[in-house]
Design a protein around this motif. Structure first.
Motif, PDB file in Angstrom:
ATOM      1  N   PHE A 122      40.098  17.501  70.940  1.00  0.00           N
ATOM      2  CA  PHE A 122      38.718  17.571  70.472  1.00  0.00           C
ATOM      3  C   PHE A 122      38.649  16.983  69.069  1.00  0.00           C
ATOM      4  O   PHE A 122      39.545  17.215  68.252  1.00  0.00           O
ATOM      5  N   THR A 123      37.605  16.229  68.796  1.00  0.00           N
ATOM      6  CA  THR A 123      37.346  15.744  67.441  1.00  0.00           C
ATOM      7  C   THR A 123      35.875  15.973  67.110  1.00  0.00           C
ATOM      8  O   THR A 123      35.015  15.985  67.994  1.00  0.00           O
ATOM      9  N   LEU A 124      35.624  16.141  65.831  1.00  0.00           N
ATOM     10  CA  LEU A 124      34.261  16.270  65.336  1.00  0.00           C
ATOM     11  C   LEU A 124      34.181  15.431  64.071  1.00  0.00           C
ATOM     12  O   LEU A 124      34.954  15.653  63.134  1.00  0.00           O
ATOM     13  N   PHE A 125      33.307  14.439  64.067  1.00  0.00           N
ATOM     14  CA  PHE A 125      33.174  13.493  62.965  1.00  0.00           C
ATOM     15  C   PHE A 125      34.487  12.761  62.702  1.00  0.00           C
ATOM     16  O   PHE A 125      34.832  12.475  61.556  1.00  0.00           O
ATOM     17  N   GLY A 126      35.252  12.504  63.755  1.00  0.00           N
ATOM     18  CA  GLY A 126      36.501  11.764  63.637  1.00  0.00           C
ATOM     19  C   GLY A 126      37.685  12.583  63.154  1.00  0.00           C
ATOM     20  O   GLY A 126      38.764  12.048  62.944  1.00  0.00           O
ATOM     21  N   VAL A 127      37.491  13.894  62.986  1.00  0.00           N
ATOM     22  CA  VAL A 127      38.568  14.767  62.518  1.00  0.00           C
ATOM     23  C   VAL A 127      38.981  15.672  63.679  1.00  0.00           C
ATOM     24  O   VAL A 127      38.130  16.299  64.312  1.00  0.00           O
ATOM     25  N   SER A 128      40.281  15.741  63.945  1.00  0.00           N
ATOM     26  CA  SER A 128      40.787  16.573  65.029  1.00  0.00           C
ATOM     27  C   SER A 128      40.859  18.022  64.589  1.00  0.00           C
ATOM     28  O   SER A 128      40.715  18.353  63.404  1.00  0.00           O
ATOM     29  N   MET A 129      41.118  18.897  65.552  1.00  0.00           N
ATOM     30  CA  MET A 129      41.274  20.319  65.221  1.00  0.00           C
ATOM     31  C   MET A 129      42.459  20.527  64.286  1.00  0.00           C
ATOM     32  O   MET A 129      42.406  21.375  63.396  1.00  0.00           O
ATOM     33  N   ALA A 130      43.516  19.745  64.454  1.00  0.00           N
ATOM     34  CA  ALA A 130      44.663  19.842  63.545  1.00  0.00           C
ATOM     35  C   ALA A 130      44.249  19.432  62.131  1.00  0.00           C
ATOM     36  O   ALA A 130      44.690  20.031  61.151  1.00  0.00           O
ATOM     37  N   GLY A 131      43.397  18.423  62.031  1.00  0.00           N
ATOM     38  CA  GLY A 131      42.897  18.000  60.724  1.00  0.00           C
ATOM     39  C   GLY A 131      42.074  19.090  60.064  1.00  0.00           C
ATOM     40  O   GLY A 131      42.238  19.375  58.870  1.00  0.00           O
ATOM     41  N   TYR A 132      41.175  19.716  60.839  1.00  0.00           N
ATOM     42  CA  TYR A 132      40.395  20.825  60.281  1.00  0.00           C
ATOM     43  C   TYR A 132      41.294  21.995  59.913  1.00  0.00           C
ATOM     44  O   TYR A 132      41.086  22.649  58.888  1.00  0.00           O
ATOM     45  N   ASN A 133      42.302  22.257  60.741  1.00  0.00           N
ATOM     46  CA  ASN A 133      43.213  23.347  60.420  1.00  0.00           C
ATOM     47  C   ASN A 133      43.964  23.054  59.125  1.00  0.00           C
ATOM     48  O   ASN A 133      44.221  23.974  58.339  1.00  0.00           O
ATOM     49  N   PHE A 134      44.304  21.800  58.884  1.00  0.00           N
ATOM     50  CA  PHE A 134      44.947  21.450  57.620  1.00  0.00           C
ATOM     51  C   PHE A 134      44.042  21.818  56.445  1.00  0.00           C
ATOM     52  O   PHE A 134      44.476  22.469  55.499  1.00  0.00           O
ATOM     53  N   PHE A 135      42.776  21.413  56.519  1.00  0.00           N
ATOM     54  CA  PHE A 135      41.843  21.711  55.430  1.00  0.00           C
ATOM     55  C   PHE A 135      41.693  23.223  55.229  1.00  0.00           C
ATOM     56  O   PHE A 135      41.727  23.715  54.098  1.00  0.00           O
ATOM     57  N   VAL A 136      41.524  23.964  56.313  1.00  0.00           N
ATOM     58  CA  VAL A 136      41.371  25.415  56.211  1.00  0.00           C
ATOM     59  C   VAL A 136      42.654  26.051  55.674  1.00  0.00           C
ATOM     60  O   VAL A 136      42.600  26.962  54.836  1.00  0.00           O
TER      61      VAL A 136
END
Length: 157
Positions: A122-136
Motif C-alpha cells: 500500500f502507498t499513500l502519496f507515494g510513501v509506503s507503509m514502511a516509509g510512514y512507519n519510519f517517520f512515526v
C-alpha cells in the motif's frame, strides 16, 4: 505539556501505530511480508515498557528501553523502505513465511502466495507503509528521548 502528558501521548501514538498495522492486515486484507513483521517487534516491546513506566519507580530504565526499541524500529523501517524503493537489495528469502520448509511442506509452500518485501502492499502519496512507519518511529524516538530527558532533569532537581 507535563511529563506525564508527554508520556501518555507517546504511549498513545505507539498503540495507534501498531493498531493501524494490525487493522490493515486483519481488516484491510494487506498481507505483511517478513520485514513488515520485523517492524512490529519494537512496538510489542516498547508499548509495555512505556505502560509500566507510568509507575515512577520504574520509569527511567523502562523508558530507556523503549527509546532503544523505537530507534531500532526506525532503522528496520528505513531498511525496509529502502528495499521497497529499490535503493538497496533486500533479503533474498523474503517470503513472509518466517519458517524453515521441509520436503513434506514444500508442495503446500509452493501453492501459497509469496509476500515480497520489495513491493509495497500500500502507498499513500507515494510513501509506503514502511516509509510512514519510519517517520512515526523517528517521532516516537524523539518523544521518548525528550521524555527520558525530562525525567532525568526532574530527578536531578
Amino acid at each position: 505539556m507535563t511529563t506525564r502528558q508527554i508520556h501518555i501521548a507517546t504511549l498513545c501514538l505507539a498503540v495507534a501505530t501498531i493498531a493501524t498495522a494490525l487493522a490493515s492486515q486483519y481488516i484491510g486484507g494487506l498481507e505483511p511480508c517478513d520485514l513488515c513483521y520485523k517492524q512490529r517487534w519494537p512496538y510489542y516491546f516498547a508499548i509495555p515498557c512505556l505502560a509500566l513506566a507510568l509507575r515512577p519507580h520504574f520509569a527511567r530504565p523502562l523508558i530507556a528501553l523503549a527509546l532503544f526499541s523505537f530507534a531500532i524500529g526506525a532503522a528496520v523501517a528505513a531498511y525496509h523502505a529502502g528495499v521497497e524503493y529499490g535503493w538497496w537489495q533486500g533479503p533474498t528469502g523474503c517470503t513472509g513465511h518466517g519458517m524453515m520448509i521441509g520436503f513434506e511442506s514444500l508442495e503446500q509452500a509452493l501453492q501459497e502466495p509469496v509476500i515480497r518485501c520489495d513491493q509495497p502492499a500500500f502507498t499513500l502519496f507515494g510513501v509506503s507503509m514502511a516509509g510512514y512507519n519510519f517517520f512515526v518511529s523517528v517521532i516516537l524516538t524523539a518523544m521518548t528521548a525528550g521524555l527520558l530527558r525530562s525525567i532525568v532533569r526532574a530527578k536531578a532537581d
